[in-house]
Design an enzyme around this catalytic site. Structure first.
Site, PDB file in Angstrom:
ATOM      1  N   THR A  26       0.843  -1.207   0.000  1.00 35.77           N
ATOM      2  CA  THR A  26       0.000   0.000   0.000  1.00 35.77           C
ATOM      3  C   THR A  26       0.877   1.257   0.000  1.00 35.77           C
ATOM      4  O   THR A  26       0.481   2.278  -0.559  1.00 35.77           O
ATOM      5  CB  THR A  26      -0.973   0.027   1.198  1.00 35.77           C
ATOM      6  OG1 THR A  26      -0.267  -0.315   2.384  1.00 35.77           O
ATOM      7  CG2 THR A  26      -2.109  -0.955   1.000  1.00 35.77           C
TER       8      THR A  26
ATOM      9  N   HIS B 232       0.823 -16.019  -2.584  1.00 37.69           N
ATOM     10  CA  HIS B 232      -0.402 -15.765  -3.347  1.00 37.69           C
ATOM     11  C   HIS B 232      -0.112 -15.647  -4.833  1.00 37.69           C
ATOM     12  O   HIS B 232      -0.862 -15.008  -5.567  1.00 37.69           O
ATOM     13  CB  HIS B 232      -1.106 -14.500  -2.823  1.00 37.69           C
ATOM     14  CG  HIS B 232      -1.684 -14.685  -1.447  1.00 37.69           C
ATOM     15  ND1 HIS B 232      -2.042 -13.658  -0.628  1.00 37.69           N
ATOM     16  CD2 HIS B 232      -1.971 -15.823  -0.758  1.00 37.69           C
ATOM     17  CE1 HIS B 232      -2.523 -14.132   0.517  1.00 37.69           C
ATOM     18  NE2 HIS B 232      -2.480 -15.446   0.462  1.00 37.69           N
TER      19      HIS B 232
ATOM     20  N   ASP C 172       2.537  -8.559  -6.457  1.00 40.02           N
ATOM     21  CA  ASP C 172       2.872  -7.473  -7.388  1.00 40.02           C
ATOM     22  C   ASP C 172       4.314  -7.489  -7.881  1.00 40.02           C
ATOM     23  O   ASP C 172       4.707  -6.636  -8.682  1.00 40.02           O
ATOM     24  CB  ASP C 172       2.565  -6.127  -6.725  1.00 40.02           C
ATOM     25  CG  ASP C 172       3.106  -6.055  -5.296  1.00 40.02           C
ATOM     26  OD1 ASP C 172       4.257  -6.471  -5.073  1.00 40.02           O
ATOM     27  OD2 ASP C 172       2.363  -5.610  -4.397  1.00 40.02           O
TER      28      ASP C 172
END
Ligand SMILES: [Zn+2]
Length: 248
Positions: free
Chosen positions: A28, A120, A105
């Protein structure tokens, strides 16, 4: 805070093996929304779109619905932030041997981390569901955008699925196995930017603490392991981790 960072740095210097474990809070800071929390990206989109059943039942509809969500999430070209860079530095200095991440990412790799265990998967890659051939997400995306729904494997014609783990999908077994093996033998387990609520990943720091590793948690919000951890920093990952990399 400086004293505790210095103490943790001493533990890392003395450790045979340190491990970092990162969650959405590290991403974030690079402007990427938290995909797995209830707010953020899901205010405007239906999370059921990202369920494995939605993909299996209608791969074309899945891709059609996913492109605008992906655009929302990655409309800025995200770059690694000082927390990613500090973790890469700790690895280069030999103080940690790997980073286990819940993020998809690839920003740890962009920052220079070499041993990255992606619990993930990766949203930067797609996998053919028939032959397991992998391609950059951008290739499949441009084909989907030009009307090829779903984008198909050039080798066998199977549908491509984003490598990132969808809702309802199991975590990749190999990554989970490696992560458990590290948690069971490390001396220092450093959590950054994870609320430690998504299982089974959240069990890793507990495993590490039980076998005697020093457990440190850097997260703005309290976590369920607050009382188990040796060091907790309710601070921003982008200030604590660079300070740690500096003092170690
Ligand atoms: Zn294929």
């Amino acid at each position: 805070m400086e004293d505790r960072i210095e103490q943790l740095a001493t533990k890392l210097r003395a450790a045979d093996q340190g491990v970092a474990f990162t969650g959405a809070g590290v991403s974030t800071a690079s402007g990427i929304p938290d995909f797995r929390s209830e707010d953020g990206i899901w205010q405007d989109h239906d999370p059921q779109q990202f369920h494995i059943r939605a993909f299996e039942q209608d791969p074309a509809g899945f891709w059609d619905g996913m492109l605008p969500v992906y655009d929302d999430a990655f409309d800025v070209d995200p770059e690694p932030n000082p927390a990613h860079e500090a973790i890469a530095t700790l690895e280069k200095q030999g103080h940690i041997s790997a980073v286990i991440t819940q993020n998809a990412d690839e920003l740890h790799q962009s920052a220079g981390s070499e041993d990255v265990i992606e619990l993930h998967g990766s949203m930067q890659e797609v996998v053919c569901q028939s032959c397991k051939n992998r391609k950059p997400f951008s290739d499949a995306r441009s084909r989907a955008e030009s009307g090829e729904l779903p984008p198909e494997c050039g080798d066998c014609g199977g549908p491509y699925k984003p490598d990132g783990v969808l809702f309802g999908e199991e975590l990749p077994k190999r990554a989970l196995y490696k992560a458990h093996a590290l948690a069971e033998k490390c001396d220092v387990f450093l959590v950054a930017g994870s609320s430690l609520t998504v299982q089974p990943a959240a069990g890793l720091p507990e495993t590490a603490a039980k076998q005697g590793a020093t457990l440190a948690i850097v997260n703005l919000e309290p976590t369920p392991l607050h009382d188990v951890a040796d060091y907790t920093f309710r601070e921003d990952v982008t200030s604590v981790l660079p300070a740690l990399a500096e003092s170690v």
